[in-house]
Scaffold this active site. Structure first.
Site, PDB file in Angstrom:
ATOM      1  N   ASP A 306       0.864  -1.171   0.000  1.00 26.64           N
ATOM      2  CA  ASP A 306       0.000   0.000   0.000  1.00 26.64           C
ATOM      3  C   ASP A 306       0.915   1.240   0.000  1.00 26.64           C
ATOM      4  OD1 ASP A 306      -2.141   1.732   0.051  1.00 26.64           O
ATOM      5  OD2 ASP A 306      -3.215   0.685   1.626  1.00 26.64           O
TER       6      ASP A 306
HETATM    7  C1  BGC Z   1      -5.157   3.036   0.270  1.00 26.50           C
HETATM    8  C2  BGC Z   1      -5.417   1.922  -0.718  1.00 26.50           C
HETATM    9  C3  BGC Z   1      -5.351   2.439  -2.126  1.00 26.50           C
HETATM   10  C4  BGC Z   1      -4.009   3.102  -2.344  1.00 26.50           C
HETATM   11  C5  BGC Z   1      -3.800   3.619  -3.752  1.00 26.50           C
HETATM   12  C6  BGC Z   1      -3.916   3.829  -0.085  1.00 26.50           C
HETATM   13  O1  BGC Z   1      -3.782   4.955   0.698  1.00 26.50           O
HETATM   14  O2  BGC Z   1      -5.030   2.497   1.564  1.00 26.50           O
HETATM   15  O3  BGC Z   1      -6.662   1.332  -0.454  1.00 26.50           O
HETATM   16  O4  BGC Z   1      -5.559   1.414  -3.037  1.00 26.50           O
HETATM   17  O5  BGC Z   1      -3.887   4.179  -1.434  1.00 26.50           O
HETATM   18  O6  BGC Z   1      -4.528   4.761  -3.986  1.00 26.50           O
END
Ligand code: BGC
Length: 772
Positions: A306
């Protein structure tokens, strides 16, 4: 548990490996020989830098200004041979034509620099929410409330088609965190609190997204990314990205389950949970990333981090004392791709680590191989770009109809003291901060990350707010907000009493009040809240309206259950529409008018008190009853509404439950039948839920577990026999020592008000993976 296509194709246990006594399971996704040969050939030709480039993902804002790739961005891609880009350019939804050109340009640069196409990913978690004109579905919490797998499948299918129309082959969905803590700001992104519902819905969504063959995804489908692996939904503090304390048994039995099912159904990638469990951040947990996923499940998909979460091992989790050490921990644990996302120090550090012998070349090859395999499976080497002109259904009527139907089955009627359906000619006051907003219908990840983009008229003016939908449906509708949010602001907690007096005056001139309350939109850590009570302004508004003596229909529009104990008795009817998307208000108007019937059920337990949260599968000792019933472990749990609660304009009667086995052994499949009759005056749909209880067990058992569900439609007076199946092993639990355990003794199965007891004749204990 239903067998999936891939497991059905191959025997679960194929061989004992020569040097290892651990049974090796058949590949979760059977490999395609041609693809594997191409991947190996390419891998041999690649330099270390190129392989590391495949493992590097950066955000679009680091390489572009809006839709224009900057010279610095061009140089980053070329220098670091970056293999993947994510996020909507400029942080806001773009036109499909804009995306087509943007991704095409990235591909041009990437192909020149690396000879490979880029892998572009977006957060399309409830439809095509970052592409203007795309179809937005209800959020996953709504799809769960429908208890109808078809809607999850449809959302996956439409999202895939429309993402490809915008030249995007990958999305970070489905989300299958178990929404078991109502404080958590991302509860609505999941399919609710139950492991089985999450698993079933996620599998349907993955199939809709990827199509039937994960090796040949094709231009109308995209790769799914099951997230966030795992246990993200139960932070101890309730705040986003804070530590969890999940027991090994619970982790395996509940949190792993939906991921395991999705991976076995062919999910091509997973994203890791940003937080930690019992002191171990998920991003450096070798046991979970490498052993459970890659080895035990024999899954050859790709694991992405993430946002900035390798770096967070150093800056936030403090299990590494430098950026470089964080890279070493994460890559050695099994991460294949780093969402870095702004700068490429990761690539420099990783190269050094390999040269220093701290990360093996085998590990790099494994990671790069998984990324390349995904690109081949997506067909990107043959056709790096897809264009809008080949997708005539983009944002069209057919997709809108599917999103509308999903909304219609996802709005939960919680209470109805006879006032609903509403007569067309009633004088209706529509009020409340959620009454006239497209933002609140959609929730976060809608046009912008926090969802405020849905308030931009050019983006959503073609859709109806609740007020607009009711005004179109009923003869005499007045709107006074009473309380308002700042719908363009990031300060989502703020609301203001702007016109309570006017709302009360209008209520006096009305026959019925539709009070639309709940939450403004948020997402992730900015959505953290210290208080789950509904805001003071909104409570005061409802009380003032109630004082007029006019009946109130409360419409709750919220991503997590706000405590409404105080005002619940003031309402004659209550509907929780959750976050039903762009067609959610039209669906509500149709339902309130009685032109369609409610059929949704709560996929989570609605709490009554902020100090008394519960899930439906609690341990008996967790039930302390009410004040009158202390030490009453069989009392009805004191919640506002239980998991599975949901009313209809008709009534269903259950009868004649049968079970195929009064006694069973571990390999048996128990077939259950029950007759369901529509005993009311109107047609309706009913989700038939089958629960089990293990009466006594060597680990304290959950009071009940959902084991199967099916949704049927019945005309008035009609009876259908519903057949449900439970394999005996589905009744097992994971014991204190982490082993799957099915024990001799009594079990109960229940459907509606029907119950049967049955006996398990043997005790067996086995290791993961529990593949049936
Ligand atoms: C979130 C994810 C997301 C990623 C990409 C993160 O901050 O936790 O769920 O897919 O960002 O945008």
């Amino acid at each position: 548990m239903k067998k999936n296509r891939f497991i059905a194709l191959t025997a679960a246990i194929v061989a004992l490996t020569a040097c290892n006594t651990t049974p090796k399971v058949a590949p979760a996704i059977p490999q395609d020989k041609d693809i594997e040969a191409k991947v190996e050939k390419l891998l041999k030709e690649m330099t270390l830098e190129e392989k590391i480039g495949q493992m590097t993902q950066i955000t679009s804002t680091a390489i572009a200004n809006g839709l224009e790739i900057t010279p610095a961005g061009d140089s980053i891609i070329r220098t670091y041979k970056v293999g993947s880009i994510l996020n909507t350019p400029g942080g806001i939804a773009q036109t499909p034509e804009g995306y087509d050109k943007f991704v095409q340009e990235i591909n041009r640069i990437t192909l020149e620099a690396t000879g490979t196409p880029t892998l572009y990913g977006l957060d399309h978690i409830h439809g095509t929410s970052y592409v203007l004109g795309g179809t937005l579905f209800p959020q996953e919490i709504n799809l769960a409330a429908s208890f109808n797998r078809t809607h999850a499948y449809n959302m996956g299918m439409v999202t895939a088609y429309e993402s490809r129309a915008a030249n995007v082959p990958w999305t970070f969905s489905p989300t299958m965190d178990l929404g078991r803590n109502p404080e958590w700001s991302r509860m609505w992104e999941s399919f609710g609190e139950d492991a089985y519902v999450n698993a079933q819905m996620a599998v349907a969504e993955v199939r809709g997204m990827q199509g039937e063959d994960p090796n040949h995804v094709g231009p109308y489908h995209i790769a799914a990314c099951a997230k966030h692996f795992m246990g993200y939904g139960v932070p101890v503090t309730g705040q986003d990205r804070t530590p969890a304390s999940i027991a090994a048994s619970e982790l395996r039995e509940k949190h792993f389950e939906p991921f395991k099912e999705a991976m076995q159904a062919g999910a091509l990638s997973i994203m890791v949970n940003s937080a930690s469990n019992n002191g171990m951040p998920f991003h450096c947990n070798t046991e979970l990333l490498t052993q459970w996923v890659k080895e035990d499940l024999n899954w050859d998909g790709m694991i992405v981090t993430d946002w900035a979460d390798i770096n967070n091992l150093y800056t936030r989790e403090r299990v590494a004392s430098s950026k470089k050490e964080a890279v070493k921990l994460a890559i050695n644990a099994g991460i294949d791709m780093a969402m870095v996302p702004y700068e490429c120090q990761f690539a420099i550090d990783l190269k050094e680590l390999v040269e220093e012998g701290e990360v093996s070349m085998e590990r790099i090859d494994d990671a790069a191989r998984r990324v390349l395999r995904l690109k081949y499976r997506l067909g990107l080497f043959d056709k790096p770009d897809t264009m809008l002109e080949d997708y005539p259904e983009f944002g069209g009527e057919a997709h809108a109809k599917l999103a509308y139907e999903a909304a219609l089955e996802s709005e939960v009627l919680l209470k109805n003291n006879g006032i609903l359906p509403l007569q067309k000619n009633l004088r209706i006051l529509v009020t409340g901060p959620n009454a006239n907003s497209m933002r609140t219908l959609n929730g976060g990840w809608s046009y912008t990350w926090q969802g405020e983009g849905a308030s931009i008229p050019q983006f959503t003016q073609q859709y109806n707010t609740i007020y607009e939908a009711l005004d179109a449906k009923f003869d005499n509708v007045t709107y006074v907000p009473g309380v308002e949010y700042d719908l363009m602001s990031g300060n989502w907690k703020f609301d203001e009493a702007t016109s309570v007096k006017e709302a009360v005056a209008a209520a006096r001139k009305s026959d019925v009040i539709v009070a639309c309350i709940g939450e403004n939109t948020y997402c992730e850590t900015p959505g953290n809240d210290e208080d789950l009570d509904l805001s003071d302004n909104q409570i005061a508004l409802v009380k003032a309206l109630a004082a007029t003596g006019r009946p109130i229909v409360l419409v709750l529009n919220e991503g997590r259950p706000r405590i409404i104990r105080e005002i619940e008795p003031l309402a004659t009817a209550i509907v929780d529409i959750l976050l039903p998307g762009n067609y959610g208000a039209d669906a509500l108007a149709t339902l309130l008018a009685g032109e369609a019937n409610f059929s949704a059920k709560l996929p989570f337990t609605y709490p009554k008190y902020t100090n008394k949260f519960a899930v439906y599968d609690y341990k008996p000792a967790e039930n302390q009853g009410t004040m009158e019933g202390v030490y009453n472990y069989t009392a009805v749990m004191d919640v506002q509404w239980p998991f599975g609660h949901g009313l209809s304009y008709t009534k269903f009667a259950y009868s004649n439950m049968t079970v195929s086995h009064k006694e069973f052994k571990a390999d048996d499949v128990i077939k259950v039948t029950v007759d369901v009759t529509n005993v009311g005056e109107v047609a309706g749909k009913e989700s038939v839920l089958l629960f089990s209880s293990d009466i006594y067990a060597s680990s304290t058992p959950d009071v009940r577990r959902l084991r199967a569900f099916d949704k049927i439609e019945l005309a008035p007076g009609e009876t259908k026999t519903v057949e449900l199946e439970v394999t005996a092993k589905d009744l097992a639990f994971v014991n204190y020592y982490g082993k799957w355990t099915l024990e001799k003794g009594e079990f109960a199965l229940s459907v509606g008000d029907q119950n049967q007891t049955l006996n398990c004749l043997e005790t067996i204990v086995w290791d993961e993976p529990n593949i049936d």
